[in-house]
Scaffold this active site. Sequence first.
Site, PDB file in Angstrom:
ATOM      1  CB  ALA A 155      -1.114  -0.022   1.096  1.00  0.00           C
ATOM      2  N   GLY A 156       2.048   1.238  -0.657  1.00  0.00           N
ATOM      3  CA  GLY A 156       2.965   2.528  -0.638  1.00  0.00           C
ATOM      4  C   GLY A 156       2.336   3.128  -1.968  1.00  0.00           C
ATOM      5  CG  ASN A 157       4.266   6.785  -2.917  1.00  0.00           C
ATOM      6  OD1 ASN A 157       3.567   7.368  -2.143  1.00  0.00           O
ATOM      7  ND2 ASN A 157       5.686   7.340  -2.859  1.00  0.00           N
ATOM      8  NE  ARG A 174      16.973   1.581  -8.482  1.00  0.00           N
ATOM      9  CZ  ARG A 174      17.308   2.141  -9.876  1.00  0.00           C
ATOM     10  NH1 ARG A 174      16.066   2.051 -10.669  1.00  0.00           N
ATOM     11  NH2 ARG A 174      18.342   2.648 -10.092  1.00  0.00           N
ATOM     12  CG  HIS A 195      12.517  -3.219 -15.009  1.00  0.00           C
ATOM     13  ND1 HIS A 195      12.212  -2.236 -15.824  1.00  0.00           N
ATOM     14  CD2 HIS A 195      11.975  -2.649 -13.920  1.00  0.00           C
ATOM     15  CE1 HIS A 195      11.639  -1.004 -15.157  1.00  0.00           C
ATOM     16  NE2 HIS A 195      11.495  -1.682 -13.938  1.00  0.00           N
TER      17      HIS A 195
END
Length: 320
Positions: free
Chosen positions: A11-13, A83, A176
């Site tokens: 439920a982060g950004n 990161r 990626h």
Amino acid sequence: MGRKKIALIGAGNIGGTLALLAAQKELGDVVLFDVVEGVPQGKALDLSQVGPIAGFDAKISGSNDYADIAGADVIIVTAGVARKPGMSRDDLLGINLKVMKAVGEGIKANAPDAFVICITNPLDAMVWALREFSGLPHSKVVGMAGVLDSARFSHFIADEFDVSVKDVNTFVLGGHGDTMVPVVRYSTVNGIPVPDLVKMGLSSQDKIDAIVKRTRGGGGEIVALLGTGSAFYAPAASGIAMAEAYLGDQKRILPCAAYVDGQYGVDGLYVGVPVMIGAGGVEKIVEIELDDADKAGLQVSVDAVKELLEACKKLDPSLA
């Protein structure tokens, strides 16, 4: 028939943005899961209150219990550490591998029929580990990478030629990370290959080479500018595009981190390739012809992913 169910793990950004986009597009009811108590519940309440303004009826709930993802049609995984400046995606390996184990076990126990999209970095290793821990079919677990990388490439190309992004189609293969392969000759502006536009004098090879380099470092550029955190709007939009392709059986050809078993001369790992996504999940891997330079670039990318997988196996012997 009831609404579809979208479970968002983390439920982060990115998770919060995914929830908003899924609700606005009425893809289904949304469960926002996180291990931190109060955070998914608070964000879900805030997002739910957008409904009367934006005009959506999708239900958004928050939870700290994996049981609440039961029966999810689509699961998008963003859980893990983001990161920080100076940190490579690979530095995240040890921390996020443990997160993938918990998430994979939660999916296996509660939503084994879901289509799972992984966004957690380092992506190509995390999607492989998530598949291993969850035990789901390879066709139902995919990584979000190429859609985002291609969007970045397309944005830079549209800027360079001063054209609408709607007319730009670009293509990125491989892992990626810094070894991704933006394939210039399969990238077009309204059907005209970029190399042909260069021949017409509308740009230069040096400028296109610089765009390729900038695309490879696209995530890092944003990390450096933000100072804390990493990109979340475009990654979320990319994940939603993949979810829409599955839920709507759209048969879209999208570059994704998919399980490759013989195609492109690669065996038994997840790497970015063009795939068809429909109701069956990853329904087909599209094998395009590559020139020698792109083949060499893809091999470098594959070798980098293999190194990450070996590191994963050392960190968690159950993956060996």
